[in-house]
Design a protein around this motif. Structure first.
Motif, PDB file in Angstrom:
ATOM      1  N   ARG A  84       0.897  -1.316  -0.066  1.00  0.00           N
ATOM      2  CA  ARG A  84       0.085   0.104   0.019  1.00  0.00           C
ATOM      3  C   ARG A  84       0.816   1.301  -0.031  1.00  0.00           C
ATOM      4  NH1 ARG A  84      -2.459   3.604   3.637  1.00  0.00           N
ATOM      5  NH2 ARG A  84      -4.300   4.331   3.248  1.00  0.00           N
TER       6      ARG A  84
ATOM      7  N   GLN B  78     -19.477  -1.513  -0.953  1.00  0.00           N
ATOM      8  CA  GLN B  78     -18.470  -0.596  -1.448  1.00  0.00           C
ATOM      9  C   GLN B  78     -18.608   0.800  -0.943  1.00  0.00           C
ATOM     10  OE1 GLN B  78     -16.087  -1.237  -3.601  1.00  0.00           O
ATOM     11  NE2 GLN B  78     -16.721  -3.390  -4.287  1.00  0.00           N
TER      12      GLN B  78
ATOM     13  N   GLU C 156      -9.208   2.845  -1.997  1.00  0.00           N
ATOM     14  CA  GLU C 156      -9.528   1.394  -1.645  1.00  0.00           C
ATOM     15  C   GLU C 156     -10.089   0.659  -2.822  1.00  0.00           C
ATOM     16  OE1 GLU C 156      -9.130   3.569   2.488  1.00  0.00           O
ATOM     17  OE2 GLU C 156     -10.363   3.965   0.465  1.00  0.00           O
ATOM     18  N   ARG C 157     -11.161   1.160  -3.283  1.00  0.00           N
ATOM     19  CA  ARG C 157     -11.777   0.722  -4.486  1.00  0.00           C
ATOM     20  C   ARG C 157     -10.837   0.557  -5.571  1.00  0.00           C
ATOM     21  NH1 ARG C 157     -17.736   2.934  -5.683  1.00  0.00           N
ATOM     22  NH2 ARG C 157     -18.522   3.123  -3.621  1.00  0.00           N
TER      23      ARG C 157
ATOM     24  N   SER D 266      -8.566  -2.551  -4.488  1.00  0.00           N
ATOM     25  CA  SER D 266      -9.142  -3.859  -4.510  1.00  0.00           C
ATOM     26  C   SER D 266      -9.228  -4.552  -5.779  1.00  0.00           C
ATOM     27  CB  SER D 266     -10.788  -3.699  -3.989  1.00  0.00           C
ATOM     28  OG  SER D 266     -11.553  -2.992  -4.820  1.00  0.00           O
ATOM     29  N   GLN D 267      -9.460  -3.675  -6.918  1.00  0.00           N
ATOM     30  CA  GLN D 267      -9.519  -4.335  -8.129  1.00  0.00           C
ATOM     31  C   GLN D 267      -8.146  -4.626  -8.681  1.00  0.00           C
ATOM     32  OE1 GLN D 267     -12.097  -4.881  -9.829  1.00  0.00           O
ATOM     33  NE2 GLN D 267     -13.210  -4.131  -7.674  1.00  0.00           N
TER      34      GLN D 267
ATOM     35  N   ASN E 149      -5.738  -5.713  -6.788  1.00  0.00           N
ATOM     36  CA  ASN E 149      -5.427  -6.840  -5.900  1.00  0.00           C
ATOM     37  C   ASN E 149      -6.062  -8.022  -6.545  1.00  0.00           C
ATOM     38  OD1 ASN E 149      -3.895  -5.688  -4.078  1.00  0.00           O
ATOM     39  ND2 ASN E 149      -5.378  -5.277  -2.580  1.00  0.00           N
TER      40      ASN E 149
END
Length: 294
Positions: A10, A96, A285-286, A289-290, A292
């Protein structure tokens, strides 16, 4: 992945974002998070804080976005700027949506929304995302996936469309039904597109974007069907901002939501209009998340 590795990943991700902007002379800024006026948006709620309770018992509001404070800087000659900050929103729910999340917001002077979309693609490339990019206008998306002429279909006709799909028609305004139909009929199709920009929204969904003809010059970026970013060709004049704020305040009243005051401090800061610019808010974060998922 253990905790240490996750934190380092991160940290490196944020460092890459900062390096991208540094190379383009976009300056990092930090603006106040505790504000005197809550957000006016009808569907976003500020978290209220009681401060100085031993002195004067005054209400302050955690920022839901750094947008207006950054626009004050733009109006005073900041040039291209960005900010990475935690933002706070009340009454959020869903997988979300969170009360607290990290946002990247940035503004590029002289850009329109298409130049900004291209700039975001370059940012994603710098972060290691090389996926195929699609661009669809809001109207084009409805034509291709539902055969609906969304810009020329009135409220009552859209209710008929909703009924044929077994969807609710209990909406106060046409823009809310348009959004509802987009969520149910279009967004599921976007899962097949790794990166997809939807642009030129109906004028009733203009938010704080410039309008021209039947459309508002704004866009949203979806990754695998998940909304990641929301950008505008930004309004420049205080009078137009005041009109948009009043529209939202009136909607809040109709919805019986907590009333808010007009942000006169922001309006007074625009004695000099904003320079021509385009800006975007990206959910960190969104986005992570994609990434990852790959």
């Amino acid at each position: 992945m253990n905790m240490r590795d996750a934190l380092k990943k991160r940290d490196n991700f944020l460092a890459q974002i900062r390096q991208f902007f540094s190379q383009r002379d976009v300056v990092e800024v930090q603006t106040p998070q505790l504000l005197d006026t809550p957000v006016a948006d009808a569907y976003i709620d500020s978290i209220t804080m009681q401060v100085n309770k031993d002195i004067e018992q005054k209400s302050k509001y955690l920022h839901t976005s750094p947008e207006l404070e950054m626009k004050k800087l733009l109006a005073h000659g900041s040039g291209d700027i960005y900010q990475i900050c935690t933002v706070f929103r009340d009454n959020e729910q869903g997988t979300q949506n969170f009360n607290e999340f990290l946002m990247l917001e940035y503004y590029r002077l002289g850009f329109d929304v298409h130049q900004l979309m291209d700039d975001i693609v370059q940012l994603l490339n710098a972060l290691g995302i090389q996926s195929r990019v699609s661009k669809l206008s809001y109207a084009q998306a409805f034509f291709e996936y539902t055969d609906i002429d969304i810009l020329n279909t009135d409220f009552e006709a859209l209710k008929v469309v909703a009924k044929t799909h077994g969807l609710s028609t209990d909406f106060e305004w046409i823009e809310d039904l348009q959004i509802f139909l987009f969520t149910h009929l279009i967004e599921p199709k976007l899962k097949d597109l790794p990166l997809c920009f939807i642009y030129d929204y109906p004028i009733m969904q203009s938010a704080l974007a410039k309008v021209e003809g039947q459309v508002a010059h704004r866009f949203e970026l979806y990754m695998n069907g998940v909304e990641i970013a929301n950008g505008y060709d930004e309004l420049q004049e205080a009078k137009t901002y005041q009109q948009r704020f009043n529209d939202e305040i009136n909607k809040r009243s109709v919805l019986d939501k907590t009333s808010v005051d007009l942000d006169k401090g922001f309006l007074s800061s625009l004695q000099n209009p904003l320079p021509q610019c385009a800006g975007v808010a990206i959910g960190i974060e969104r986005l992570l998340s994609q990434i990852n998922l790959k």
